[in-house]
Structure formats: C-alpha cells, structure tokens
Write a protein that holds these residues in place. Structure first.
Motif, short mmCIF file in Angstrom:
data_model
loop_
_atom_site.label_atom_id
_atom_site.label_comp_id
_atom_site.label_asym_id
_atom_site.label_seq_id
_atom_site.Cartn_x
_atom_site.Cartn_y
_atom_site.Cartn_z
N GLY A 77 0.92 -1.28 -0.05
CA GLY A 77 0.12 -0.13 0.01
C GLY A 77 1.06 0.91 -0.01
O GLY A 77 1.04 2.35 -0.61
N ILE A 78 1.98 1.32 0.44
CA ILE A 78 3.21 2.38 1.24
C ILE A 78 3.46 2.70 -0.57
O ILE A 78 3.38 3.54 -0.98
CB ILE A 78 3.33 2.10 2.17
N GLY A 79 3.77 1.47 -1.38
CA GLY A 79 4.77 1.83 -2.32
C GLY A 79 3.96 1.81 -3.59
O GLY A 79 3.95 2.78 -4.15
N ILE A 80 2.81 1.47 -3.10
CA ILE A 80 1.95 2.13 -4.40
C ILE A 80 1.50 3.98 -4.39
O ILE A 80 1.18 5.06 -5.05
CB ILE A 80 0.58 1.43 -4.53
N THR A 82 3.64 6.56 -2.67
CA THR A 82 4.96 6.66 -3.33
C THR A 82 4.88 6.84 -5.00
O THR A 82 5.62 7.83 -5.28
CB THR A 82 5.81 5.40 -2.61
N VAL A 83 4.27 5.75 -5.29
CA VAL A 83 3.88 6.40 -6.68
C VAL A 83 3.32 7.55 -7.27
O VAL A 83 3.57 8.40 -7.75
CB VAL A 83 3.59 4.97 -7.63
N GLY A 84 2.21 7.05 -6.20
CA GLY A 84 1.21 8.48 -6.58
C GLY A 84 1.29 9.59 -6.27
O GLY A 84 1.79 10.68 -6.86
N ALA A 89 4.59 15.15 -6.91
CA ALA A 89 5.78 15.79 -7.23
C ALA A 89 6.02 16.51 -8.41
O ALA A 89 6.84 17.51 -8.79
CB ALA A 89 7.01 15.33 -6.76
N LEU A 90 6.58 15.38 -10.00
CA LEU A 90 6.10 15.81 -11.30
C LEU A 90 4.91 17.05 -11.49
O LEU A 90 5.81 17.38 -12.69
CB LEU A 90 6.48 14.24 -12.00
N SER A 91 4.35 17.17 -11.45
CA SER A 91 2.80 18.17 -11.56
C SER A 91 3.58 18.72 -11.16
O SER A 91 2.84 20.37 -11.30
CB SER A 91 1.44 17.33 -11.48
N HIS A 92 4.27 19.19 -10.09
CA HIS A 92 4.28 20.94 -9.07
C HIS A 92 5.76 21.23 -9.06
O HIS A 92 6.67 21.02 -8.09
CB HIS A 92 3.62 20.26 -7.58
N SER A 93 6.26 21.54 -10.48
CA SER A 93 7.77 21.91 -10.31
C SER A 93 8.80 21.44 -10.14
O SER A 93 10.05 21.88 -9.72
CB SER A 93 8.03 23.07 -9.37
N VAL A 127 11.65 7.66 0.32
CA VAL A 127 11.98 8.48 -0.88
C VAL A 127 10.33 9.31 -0.71
O VAL A 127 10.62 10.24 -1.35
CB VAL A 127 11.63 7.16 -2.24
N SER A 128 9.16 9.01 -0.04
CA SER A 128 7.67 9.64 -0.03
C SER A 128 8.21 11.03 0.27
O SER A 128 8.10 11.65 -0.09
CB SER A 128 6.55 8.54 0.48
N PHE A 129 8.92 10.92 1.74
CA PHE A 129 9.80 12.43 2.18
C PHE A 129 10.29 12.91 1.24
O PHE A 129 10.17 14.19 1.31
CB PHE A 129 10.23 12.18 3.28
#
Length: 212
Positions: A77-80, A82-84, A89-93, A127-129
């Motif tokens: 669940g956490i890995g999925i 993280t993909v989100g 992050a990619l969408s916000h600069s 990685v998420s952080f």
C-alpha cells in the motif's frame, strides 16, 4: 478500537484520494492538460494505496485475527502511494529526481542513508518524504516568482503530506499509535489542500497553469 480507527482513517484517505482523482480526470478531459493527467494517475495511486491498507486491516480484523496487519500488505500500500507522490511531485515544479543544489542533495540522501539496511517500508516512506518535501520547497519558490495564491495551497498540501510521511516513518520505528493516527490525518488534510486548486479546473476549458 485501534483497528477501527485505522480502518476509518484509511477508508477516508481512500475516498478523499478517489474523489480528487475523479475531479482531476474530469479536468483532464475538459482541458487536455498533461499536468492534470499526471495528477489523475497520482491521486488514483494514492487512493489505491489507502485502499490496499484498508482492505488489509479489514481482512485482519474479520478473518485472520492475528492482531497485526501483514507487513507485505502495508508495504504494498505504501509503495503504491509512493508512486502517486512521485507523480504529484512531478506535476508541481520538480524538474529532476534530485535538486541541483549540493545542500539539498545531501539533505535528500540523509533519510535514505538512515534506512538503507532496514525494511522496504522505510525506503518507501523515505522516498515519499524526499519527493514531497522537495516538491513543497520548489512549489513555494515558484510562488515568489508567480505570486499565484493557489500555489500556497499546493505548497502547504505537499508539506503536510511530507510531514505525514515523516510521522508515519517515526511511528513505525518508534511505535506510538497516536502518531500513526495523526500522520494519516495530516496526509488527508494535505490531500484536501491539493484539492482546492484542482476543484476550480474541471468545469472550465482553459489551459492548466503548468507552474502550480
């Protein structure tokens, strides 16, 4: 009682993420914005991650009854999620995986150094952080250039998601149930803040501002 609260919080996270994902999808269909397409993937992924963990708690509570959710379910669940977070992050600069600044690069690698020898769940959370914290910084910097007030909501939302991930990691290393509940609540609040600028897009057919 603990399982009930965890079920409720993860269910809320699933519904909030799903709702924002649907709004992003409608916005993408109306505007054709690549940014909204990435956000659609992001929020559906986050929603799916919450859903996997929620189902894991439900199965444990009703069927298995071992007293703890399966670790692989939690990690999945956490890995999925993280993909989100990556797509958010990619969408916000975020223009690259790691910042150009040597200082930010060293800060970003520090959590990975701490958790590189432990369970994969720690790696996902770190990685998420990193993604969310750097995204919040980059988005706030873009505010000083554009003076777009909606960017403040985005930056604050990303910062809350980053704080929520940090508290989740901390509560996992040093078990404190209250911290886990607080972390999920903060992440839900962060998602709601990200929903504010997105909610103004779907009913229009204007081009989405790539700077927010």
């Amino acid at each position: 009682m603990d399982f009930l609260l965890e079920n409720i919080l993860n269910l809320i996270g699933f519904l909030v993420g799903l709702g924002i994902g649907v709004m992003s999808l409608v916005g993408f269909r109306n505007t054709g914005s690549p940014t909204l397409f990435r956000l659609t993937i992001a929020f559906f992924s986050i929603s799916t991650g919450f859903c996997v963990i929620w189902i894991g708690y439900m199965v444990e509570d009703i069927i298995i009854k071992s007293g703890a959710i399966e670790k692989w379910v939690q990690a999945l669940g956490i890995g999925i999620q993280t993909v989100g977070y990556f797509f958010i992050a990619l969408s916000h600069s975020i223009k690259s995986f790691m910042p150009k600044s040597r200082y930010f690069r060293s800060v970003g690698m520090f959590p990975l150094f701490l958790v590189s020898s432990v369970q994969i769940e720690h790696i996902f959370r770190s990685v998420s952080f990193i993604l969310l914290a750097y995204g919040a910084i980059e988005t706030m910097l873009s505010y000083f250039e554009s003076k777009n007030k909606r960017v403040i909501s985005v930056s604050t939302g990303l910062a809350m998601l980053a704080l929520g991930e940090f508290l989740s990691w901390y509560s996992f290393v040093f078990p404190e149930p209250i911290l886990y509940y607080v972390s999920i609540s903060i992440k839900i609040g962060g998602l709601l803040l990200l929903f504010i600028p997105i909610s103004r897009i779907p009913l229009t057919r204007i081009k989405f501002d790539e700077n927010i």
